[in-house]
Design an enzyme around this catalytic site. Structure first.
Site: not given
Length: 275
Positions: A41, A5
């Protein structure tokens, strides 16, 4: 599929593969015009993770191409799937089409090399909300216009916003897409999540003749107990910040004869049917 992830920095690719991942997920950040700029992110992100690591999107694609090209010195045979977490929720829905054109073009130029010894991994387009479905149309239109429709065989679709499963199906029907479809269910690792929607997705996957889900995965799992819970339900994949924990759980007696790690020979677009 063990999906590492938030693998957004180039040096993290090998780091996550060394921990046992055979797939990586990275965030694609756009400017206001729908141009894919960085793998990034940003804050907030998962608990216990640094949210600010990033790379230039095209440089990242150049690197993962090498890692997934047999014969390249950087080649790692275990990396078989790339999941692009497309941060379309940060831009206007009107720019979703432009974003689809841009991402398809950059994959053609930097990953597939338009047929000249490009990377071999399967590509999963993770789209946050059904309202951004024009991204898919644009992506497919671009492959067609550029004369590279052969890459459709390598590309799958996944809506990741935990929306209603029937709504997702309706959008896929509207797009004329009924294959290469994954369904994610999950939440940031900071919060607990029940299994109600996950079970519904698995039920649809296992319904004979249902075309709109071929694989289901749970995200982002960090606790071994939750990994076990998901495996018992029969997920096809787990996304985790700790791939090594998933590897360890898979080796437990309860799971070792039921699951194995996916390899390049496994088709990610086909429903798994136990022998």
């Amino acid at each position: 599929w063990i999906m590492g992830h938030m693998v957004n920095a180039i040096e993290q690719v090998d780091e996550f593969l060394d921990l046992g991942a055979n797939a990586i997920e990275f965030d694609v950040d756009f400017d206001d015009d729908g141009v894919a700029k960085y793998t990034h992110h940003g804050i907030p992100c998962d608990c216990g993770r640094l949210c600010t690591k990033y790379a230039v999107f095209t440089e990242y694609l150049d690197y993962v191409r090498q890692v997934t090209t047999p014969g390249d010195p950087k080649f790692r045979k275990e990396l078989v799937l790339l999941a692009l977490d497309l941060k379309l929720q940060r831009i206007s829905s009107e720019k979703a089409y432009a974003a689809g054109v841009d991402v398809a073009t950059k994959l053609l130029d930097h990953y597939w090399m338009r047929g000249w010894n490009g990377g071999r991994a399967y590509i999963l387009l993770n789209i946050p909300l059904v309202e951004d479905y024009e991204f898919i149309r644009a992506f497919k239109d671009t492959l067609r216009k550029e004369g590279h429709e052969q890459y459709n065989a390598k590309v799958g679709i996944n809506f990741t916003g935990n929306e209603d499963l029937d709504e997702i199906r309706e959008v896929l029907e509207k797009l004329g897409e009924d294959e290469h479809i994954w369904q994610a269910d999950g939440i940031t690792s900071c919060f607990p999540r029940g299994t109600e929607r996950l079970k519904k997705a698995l039920e649809k996957r296992d319904t004979p003749g249902y075309k709109y889900i071929s694989k289901v995965y749970a995200w982002t799992l960090v606790r071994s107990s939750i990994m076990r819970r998901s495996l018992r339900l029969g997920v096809d994949g787990v996304m985790s910040n700790y791939p090594d924990r998933v590897v360890k759980v898979l080796k437990e007696k309860e799971f070792s004869d039921k699951f194995r790690l996916a390899t390049y020979a496994d088709n990610p677009w086909e429903k798994f049917t136990p022998i």
